[in-house]
Design a protein around this motif. Structure first.
Motif, mmCIF file in Angstrom:
data_model
loop_
_atom_site.group_PDB
_atom_site.id
_atom_site.type_symbol
_atom_site.label_atom_id
_atom_site.label_comp_id
_atom_site.label_asym_id
_atom_site.label_seq_id
_atom_site.Cartn_x
_atom_site.Cartn_y
_atom_site.Cartn_z
ATOM 1 N N ASP A 193 9.914 38.565 -52.032
ATOM 2 C CA ASP A 193 8.825 39.314 -52.658
ATOM 3 C C ASP A 193 8.863 40.777 -52.218
ATOM 4 O OD1 ASP A 193 7.175 37.162 -54.015
ATOM 5 O OD2 ASP A 193 7.308 36.355 -51.985
ATOM 6 N N TYR A 194 8.464 41.654 -53.144
ATOM 7 C CA TYR A 194 8.418 43.091 -52.885
ATOM 8 C C TYR A 194 7.010 43.580 -53.218
ATOM 9 C CZ TYR A 194 13.396 42.366 -52.626
ATOM 10 O OH TYR A 194 14.636 41.882 -52.270
ATOM 11 N N PRO A 195 6.093 43.483 -52.243
ATOM 12 C CA PRO A 195 4.685 43.849 -52.493
ATOM 13 C C PRO A 195 4.555 45.289 -52.977
ATOM 14 C CG PRO A 195 4.912 42.673 -50.403
ATOM 15 C CD PRO A 195 6.296 42.990 -50.866
ATOM 16 N N GLY A 196 3.692 45.461 -53.963
ATOM 17 C CA GLY A 196 3.414 46.800 -54.475
ATOM 18 C C GLY A 196 4.437 47.340 -55.448
ATOM 19 N N GLU A 197 5.525 46.614 -55.659
ATOM 20 C CA GLU A 197 6.570 47.115 -56.556
ATOM 21 C C GLU A 197 6.347 46.611 -57.986
ATOM 22 O OE1 GLU A 197 8.589 49.363 -55.655
ATOM 23 O OE2 GLU A 197 8.197 49.249 -53.509
ATOM 24 N N ASP A 198 6.739 47.442 -58.936
ATOM 25 C CA ASP A 198 6.562 47.105 -60.348
ATOM 26 C C ASP A 198 7.894 46.660 -60.946
ATOM 27 O OD1 ASP A 198 5.438 46.763 -62.848
ATOM 28 O OD2 ASP A 198 4.793 48.842 -63.094
ATOM 29 N N HIS A 199 7.811 46.130 -62.129
ATOM 30 C CA HIS A 199 8.978 45.690 -62.883
ATOM 31 C C HIS A 199 9.989 46.838 -63.013
ATOM 32 C CE1 HIS A 199 10.671 42.743 -65.725
ATOM 33 N NE2 HIS A 199 11.086 43.785 -66.427
ATOM 34 N N GLY A 200 11.250 46.534 -62.821
ATOM 35 C CA GLY A 200 12.297 47.543 -62.979
ATOM 36 C C GLY A 200 12.545 48.383 -61.746
ATOM 37 N N PHE A 201 12.029 47.959 -60.588
ATOM 38 C CA PHE A 201 12.116 48.823 -59.400
ATOM 39 C C PHE A 201 13.545 49.075 -58.941
ATOM 40 C CE2 PHE A 201 11.745 44.600 -57.337
ATOM 41 C CZ PHE A 201 12.783 44.667 -56.410
ATOM 42 N N ALA A 202 14.481 48.225 -59.316
ATOM 43 C CA ALA A 202 15.868 48.391 -58.862
ATOM 44 C C ALA A 202 16.779 48.991 -59.923
ATOM 45 C CB ALA A 202 16.429 47.051 -58.389
ATOM 46 N N THR A 203 16.187 49.581 -60.960
ATOM 47 C CA THR A 203 17.007 50.246 -61.956
ATOM 48 C C THR A 203 17.810 51.381 -61.309
ATOM 49 O OG1 THR A 203 16.973 51.254 -64.155
ATOM 50 C CG2 THR A 203 15.244 51.916 -62.625
ATOM 51 N N GLU A 204 18.958 51.675 -61.848
ATOM 52 C CA GLU A 204 19.799 52.729 -61.273
ATOM 53 C C GLU A 204 19.241 54.120 -61.544
ATOM 54 O OE1 GLU A 204 22.773 52.491 -59.387
ATOM 55 O OE2 GLU A 204 21.972 50.458 -59.189
ATOM 56 N N PHE A 205 18.652 54.298 -62.708
ATOM 57 C CA PHE A 205 18.207 55.626 -63.132
ATOM 58 C C PHE A 205 16.793 55.548 -63.690
ATOM 59 C CE2 PHE A 205 22.827 55.295 -64.250
ATOM 60 C CZ PHE A 205 23.307 56.079 -63.214
ATOM 61 N N GLY A 206 16.094 56.660 -63.656
ATOM 62 C CA GLY A 206 14.837 56.765 -64.374
ATOM 63 C C GLY A 206 13.593 56.561 -63.540
ATOM 64 N N GLN A 207 12.466 56.595 -64.222
ATOM 65 C CA GLN A 207 11.155 56.639 -63.595
ATOM 66 C C GLN A 207 10.778 55.332 -62.912
ATOM 67 O OE1 GLN A 207 8.477 57.812 -66.737
ATOM 68 N NE2 GLN A 207 9.648 59.673 -67.207
ATOM 69 N N ARG A 208 11.349 54.222 -63.316
ATOM 70 C CA ARG A 208 10.942 52.935 -62.760
ATOM 71 C C ARG A 208 11.490 52.693 -61.360
ATOM 72 N NH1 ARG A 208 13.092 48.505 -66.460
ATOM 73 N NH2 ARG A 208 14.954 49.804 -66.301
#
Length: 230
Positions: A193-208
């Protein structure tokens, strides 16, 4: 080396895929399963990073039956809407058959073991790959709708790692709780689990992207594949 290739499908067609190969003989192959944004720059970078680590990385273009060559940016609103529409058209059962074709292709390349890693929709498909194919190890990042797939958990015979975003806008707390209730005692499944993290947190690029959580998740994924793929 990176290139676009064609993979024979189980229904005698051909599917495009992005391939990244290491400089030396690969220690294993990893199927990289796309988000709803197609084989975009982020997915290609995921493949390139795996190749740098010594793996043969293959990202099948799973939307090819709808429209080949999709590459979308989630930070651009119309492209996000286009991605959501594509997900609505996508046949997930057929997608697993196309992933199976990619697994067979990777095995035919001579790699001893084949793993899979997927993101978002790809995280869900990574779970389904673990239940429906002979994949050697699977990783899913912020997989959507896994609570509806728990009836298949008995079929997980090889290691599966799932990264769960605590404040996921697409996976609510009730769904996360169901995942833990259904999978915590499974001998082949590990959940982080990654508390406080939103969907897409491990994307390589961008705002997520969330650097600290992405780095931790990717380190865990690297260790998982090193252990189970050799």
């Amino acid at each position: 080396m990176t290139d676009m290739i064609s993979i024979p499908t189980l229904d005698a067609a051909t599917m495009p895929a992005y391939r990244a190969a290491p400089a030396d003989s690969p220690k294993a192959a990893i199927i990289v399963i796309q988000e709803i944004f197609g084989i975009n720059a982020g997915i290609r970078r995921k493949c390139d990073t795996l190749a740098e680590a010594g793996y043969l990385a293959i990202a099948p273009d799973l939307f090819w039956r709808i429209e080949p060559g999709i590459s979308l940016d989630p930070d651009i609103a119309p492209e996000m809407q286009r991605a959501l529409a594509l997900m609505g058209q996508f046949d997930q059962d057929q997608g697993i058959r196309d992933i199976e074709a990619a697994i067979r292709f990777a095995r035919s390349a001579g790699t001893a073991k084949v793993g899979a890693v997927g993101y978002c929709l790809g995280g869900r498909l990574a779970f389904m790959t673990a239940t429906r194919t002979d994949i050697d190890a699977s990783v899913g990042y912020y997989a959507v709708g896994v609570d509806g797939l728990l009836g298949e958990k008995h079929a997980i015979a090889k290691p599966l790692l799932l990264h769960i975003a605590g404040d996921d806008g697409f996976v609510d707390r009730e769904t996360q709780a169901a995942m833990h209730a259904g999978l915590d005692d499974h001998p082949e499944v590990t959940l982080h689990d990654y508390p406080g993290e939103d969907h897409g947190f491990a994307t390589e690029f961008g705002q997520r992207r969330s650097d600290a959580a992405a780095t931790l998740a990717d380190q865990r994924t690297a260790a998982f594949f090193a252990e189970h793929l050799g």
